[in-house]
Design a protein around this motif. Structure first.
Motif, PDB file in Angstrom:
ATOM      1  N   HIS A   1      57.043 -42.355 -45.911  1.00  0.00           N
ATOM      2  CA  HIS A   1      58.482 -42.323 -46.191  1.00  0.00           C
ATOM      3  C   HIS A   1      58.703 -42.485 -47.687  1.00  0.00           C
ATOM      4  O   HIS A   1      57.914 -43.128 -48.376  1.00  0.00           O
ATOM      5  CB  HIS A   1      59.198 -43.450 -45.437  1.00  0.00           C
ATOM      6  CG  HIS A   1      60.687 -43.391 -45.561  1.00  0.00           C
ATOM      7  ND1 HIS A   1      61.376 -44.033 -46.572  1.00  0.00           N
ATOM      8  CD2 HIS A   1      61.620 -42.770 -44.805  1.00  0.00           C
ATOM      9  CE1 HIS A   1      62.674 -43.801 -46.425  1.00  0.00           C
ATOM     10  NE2 HIS A   1      62.846 -43.045 -45.360  1.00  0.00           N
ATOM     11  N   LEU A   2      59.777 -41.883 -48.193  1.00  0.00           N
ATOM     12  CA  LEU A   2      60.251 -42.116 -49.556  1.00  0.00           C
ATOM     13  C   LEU A   2      61.770 -42.228 -49.500  1.00  0.00           C
ATOM     14  O   LEU A   2      62.410 -41.571 -48.664  1.00  0.00           O
ATOM     15  CB  LEU A   2      59.866 -40.961 -50.490  1.00  0.00           C
ATOM     16  CG  LEU A   2      58.386 -40.798 -50.865  1.00  0.00           C
ATOM     17  CD1 LEU A   2      58.187 -39.495 -51.635  1.00  0.00           C
ATOM     18  CD2 LEU A   2      57.888 -41.981 -51.685  1.00  0.00           C
ATOM     19  N   THR A   3      62.341 -43.051 -50.360  1.00  0.00           N
ATOM     20  CA  THR A   3      63.800 -43.144 -50.415  1.00  0.00           C
ATOM     21  C   THR A   3      64.360 -41.857 -51.028  1.00  0.00           C
ATOM     22  O   THR A   3      63.623 -41.011 -51.527  1.00  0.00           O
ATOM     23  CB  THR A   3      64.248 -44.354 -51.239  1.00  0.00           C
ATOM     24  OG1 THR A   3      63.657 -44.288 -52.542  1.00  0.00           O
ATOM     25  CG2 THR A   3      63.845 -45.653 -50.561  1.00  0.00           C
ATOM     26  N   HIS A   4      65.679 -41.729 -50.997  1.00  0.00           N
ATOM     27  CA  HIS A   4      66.342 -40.481 -51.387  1.00  0.00           C
ATOM     28  C   HIS A   4      65.887 -39.983 -52.766  1.00  0.00           C
ATOM     29  O   HIS A   4      65.517 -38.811 -52.931  1.00  0.00           O
ATOM     30  CB  HIS A   4      67.864 -40.679 -51.374  1.00  0.00           C
ATOM     31  CG  HIS A   4      68.633 -39.492 -51.867  1.00  0.00           C
ATOM     32  ND1 HIS A   4      68.903 -38.402 -51.087  1.00  0.00           N
ATOM     33  CD2 HIS A   4      69.167 -39.222 -53.093  1.00  0.00           C
ATOM     34  CE1 HIS A   4      69.582 -37.502 -51.793  1.00  0.00           C
ATOM     35  NE2 HIS A   4      69.757 -37.976 -53.006  1.00  0.00           N
ATOM     36  N   GLY A   5      65.920 -40.866 -53.758  1.00  0.00           N
ATOM     37  CA  GLY A   5      65.544 -40.458 -55.114  1.00  0.00           C
ATOM     38  C   GLY A   5      64.116 -39.956 -55.196  1.00  0.00           C
ATOM     39  O   GLY A   5      63.825 -38.977 -55.894  1.00  0.00           O
TER      40      GLY A   5
ATOM     41  N   LYS B   1      58.258 -46.705 -67.705  1.00  0.00           N
ATOM     42  CA  LYS B   1      59.525 -47.357 -68.034  1.00  0.00           C
ATOM     43  C   LYS B   1      59.966 -48.322 -66.942  1.00  0.00           C
ATOM     44  O   LYS B   1      60.437 -49.425 -67.234  1.00  0.00           O
ATOM     45  CB  LYS B   1      60.610 -46.298 -68.248  1.00  0.00           C
ATOM     46  CG  LYS B   1      61.985 -46.911 -68.526  1.00  0.00           C
ATOM     47  CD  LYS B   1      63.036 -45.839 -68.749  1.00  0.00           C
ATOM     48  CE  LYS B   1      64.404 -46.479 -69.038  1.00  0.00           C
ATOM     49  NZ  LYS B   1      65.463 -45.470 -69.270  1.00  0.00           N
ATOM     50  N   HIS B   2      59.823 -47.936 -65.678  1.00  0.00           N
ATOM     51  CA  HIS B   2      60.446 -48.684 -64.588  1.00  0.00           C
ATOM     52  C   HIS B   2      59.524 -49.670 -63.879  1.00  0.00           C
ATOM     53  O   HIS B   2      60.011 -50.578 -63.212  1.00  0.00           O
ATOM     54  CB  HIS B   2      61.027 -47.703 -63.560  1.00  0.00           C
ATOM     55  CG  HIS B   2      62.134 -46.842 -64.094  1.00  0.00           C
ATOM     56  ND1 HIS B   2      62.017 -45.474 -64.261  1.00  0.00           N
ATOM     57  CD2 HIS B   2      63.383 -47.167 -64.535  1.00  0.00           C
ATOM     58  CE1 HIS B   2      63.148 -45.005 -64.747  1.00  0.00           C
ATOM     59  NE2 HIS B   2      63.993 -45.996 -64.929  1.00  0.00           N
TER      60      HIS B   2
ATOM     61  N   GLY C   1      65.607 -48.764 -57.599  1.00  0.00           N
ATOM     62  CA  GLY C   1      65.751 -50.038 -56.897  1.00  0.00           C
ATOM     63  C   GLY C   1      64.410 -50.610 -56.487  1.00  0.00           C
ATOM     64  O   GLY C   1      63.359 -49.997 -56.701  1.00  0.00           O
ATOM     65  N   PRO C   2      64.414 -51.792 -55.866  1.00  0.00           N
ATOM     66  CA  PRO C   2      63.159 -52.480 -55.514  1.00  0.00           C
ATOM     67  C   PRO C   2      62.315 -51.736 -54.478  1.00  0.00           C
ATOM     68  O   PRO C   2      61.103 -51.900 -54.445  1.00  0.00           O
ATOM     69  CB  PRO C   2      63.635 -53.837 -54.972  1.00  0.00           C
ATOM     70  CG  PRO C   2      65.078 -53.625 -54.601  1.00  0.00           C
ATOM     71  CD  PRO C   2      65.597 -52.605 -55.551  1.00  0.00           C
TER      72      PRO C   2
END
Length: 459
Positions: A292-296, A377-378, A367-368
């Protein structure tokens, strides 16, 4: 032919011009369009008018004063011979460059994007008088509402135009809602009985779509015009030189056969280890591990896969195989398949969405639970170090990359990552993950082919 500084370029230029001047004004316009692209990419958080100011400043710095004055024009106060000459050169250079790019899909797309941005920025210079002149000259029948009409719907105008500081002094135009769908989407206008009430500060949104339609419809004639000149060496030489001066480094060569012949769905695991930039390697690993991956993350990785030549059907297989390990197929089809088809331009507005640039990835909100964005960077430093360790980097190599990351030199950190992975020196920072991928695949391909040739020579 030239009553206004801002043009829609609907008519064919007439008259005579020396070939040297023709090439000179087209080369100048290409410099302007290149600056437009650079400022757009560097100033994403700026407003349209702020980007225009930055462009004018750069043009004066480059000595392109004629175009700087034209872009900065607020209204047409005079029609001297100099004014007409400048507008004519603007018209001719735009018209000729249409034919220059007409047969190259990627360069045509680049030209379309920069000319549209330039038109929007130039429109932002116009004051009320300049806008009314432009509307009258081009037969746009958009009339401002009266003060009485404004009072009747003032409450709604204030609600829909909260970004407008003074409703009383602001002029509003009544237009068919279909002309300003982008403003409606952003909840920036009041709509009643099929009509939108557009504040003068947003009026450019009525004309930019019209300009786009004109430009799109013009390319067929541009191709014909260039084809008619194939036997004239003077023009073919000029056109070839101009086309070679268009550098589309931020446009992905999706059809790069030199790369595509080595890409298939069952090779992604290996390619993620050898040729993915770290941002995409992290996403691929997370997809395989979590299914799974989140929307972004889905959008960022899906467009990257599109850019390296993976087909829609194969990408759908990849997502379905992973996602259905934690959900049933019905849920996948209902909640996720549409988004994949949308990214490939098969749903919704059917736009040809391009893979994200490094700058866009760096600007991501992360996000987390997210794995997208730029790792340099993140990511937290300890997690970044774990990722680099997983890549096989030793302590000295990890330190070199992480020091650049800590200093905010994210592109340089990515470049150092590439150099260590490929045991080579790279003097140009990457601006796009797909460019990174293409260069990596070529590096490995040429290296292995070189080894084969040496072996053959030895035998």
């Amino acid at each position: 032919m030239y009553p206004h500084d801002l043009q829609l370029y609907q008519n064919v230029p007439i008259g005579e011009i020396m070939l040297d001047e023709l090439q000179e004004i087209c080369e100048t316009r290409l410099k302007v369009l290149t600056l437009v692209e650079r400022i757009h990419l560097q100033k994403l958080t700026m407003s349209v008018s702020q980007r225009k100011v930055a462009l004018v400043k750069e043009l004066y710095k480059e000595g392109i004063d004629e175009f700087a004055r034209l872009i900065n024009s607020s209204e047409c106060k005079s029609h001297t011979d100099v004014d007409i000459r400048v507008r004519r050169r603007d018209h001719i250079s735009h018209f000729v460059l249409r034919s220059v790019v007409a047969f190259n899909v990627l360069k045509k797309r680049w030209f379309f994007k920069q000319e549209t941005r330039l038109f929007k920025w130039r429109f932002s210079s116009l004051n009320n008088k300049g806008i009314k002149q432009f509307m009258r000259i081009n037969d746009f029948d958009f009339t401002p509402i009266s003060q009485g009409q404004k009072e009747d719907i003032k409450e709604y105008l204030q609600m829909s135009s909260s970004h407008v500081s003074n409703i009383d002094s602001m002029q509003f135009y009544r237009v068919p809602f279909s002309h300003v769908t982008s403003l409606i989407k952003k909840r920036k206008v009041f709509v009643m009985h099929g009509e939108a009430f557009v504040p003068e500060g947003e009026i450019a949104f009525m004309f930019v779509p019209y300009f786009k339609r004109i430009l799109i419809s013009s390319f067929e004639a541009a191709r014909e015009n260039r084809a008619k000149l194939y036997n004239d060496e003077r023009f073919t030489r000029i056109f070839a030189n101009l086309e070679n001066n268009i550098h589309i480094e931020n446009t992905i060569l999706v059809q790069d056969q030199e790369v595509q012949q080595y890409v298939s769905l069952n090779q992604l695991d290996k390619l993620s280890e050898t040729s993915y930039p770290l941002c995409m390697r992290v996403l691929h690993k997370a997809l395989r591990k979590n299914h799974h991956l989140t929307h972004g993350g889905r959008i960022q990785y899906c467009l990257f896969l599109k850019g390296i030549g993976i087909s829609l059907s194969d990408v759908m297989i990849l997502w379905k195989n992973e996602f259905t390990k934690i959900m049933d197929e019905t849920t996948f089809n209902k909640e996720h398949s549409y988004q994949v088809r949308f990214a490939f331009g098969q749903e919704g507005s059917r736009r040809d969405y391009q893979p994200y640039t490094c700058l866009k990835i760096m600007e991501s909100i992360v996000g987390p639970r997210d794995y997208h964005g730029c790792p340099f960077k993140h990511m937290l430093q300890d997690i970044l170090e774990d990722e680099l360790t997983n890549c096989g980097f030793n302590a000295l190599e990890r330190s070199a990359i992480m020091n650049l990351s800590k200093d905010g030199q994210y592109s340089a950190a990515c470049n150092k990552y590439y150099e260590i992975k490929h045991n080579c020196f790279n003097d140009t920072l990457f601006k796009h993950p797909n460019v990174y991928f293409n260069e990596s695949v070529k590096h490995h391909t040429y290296r292995y082919h070189g080894q084969d040739l040496e072996t053959e020579d030895a035998y």
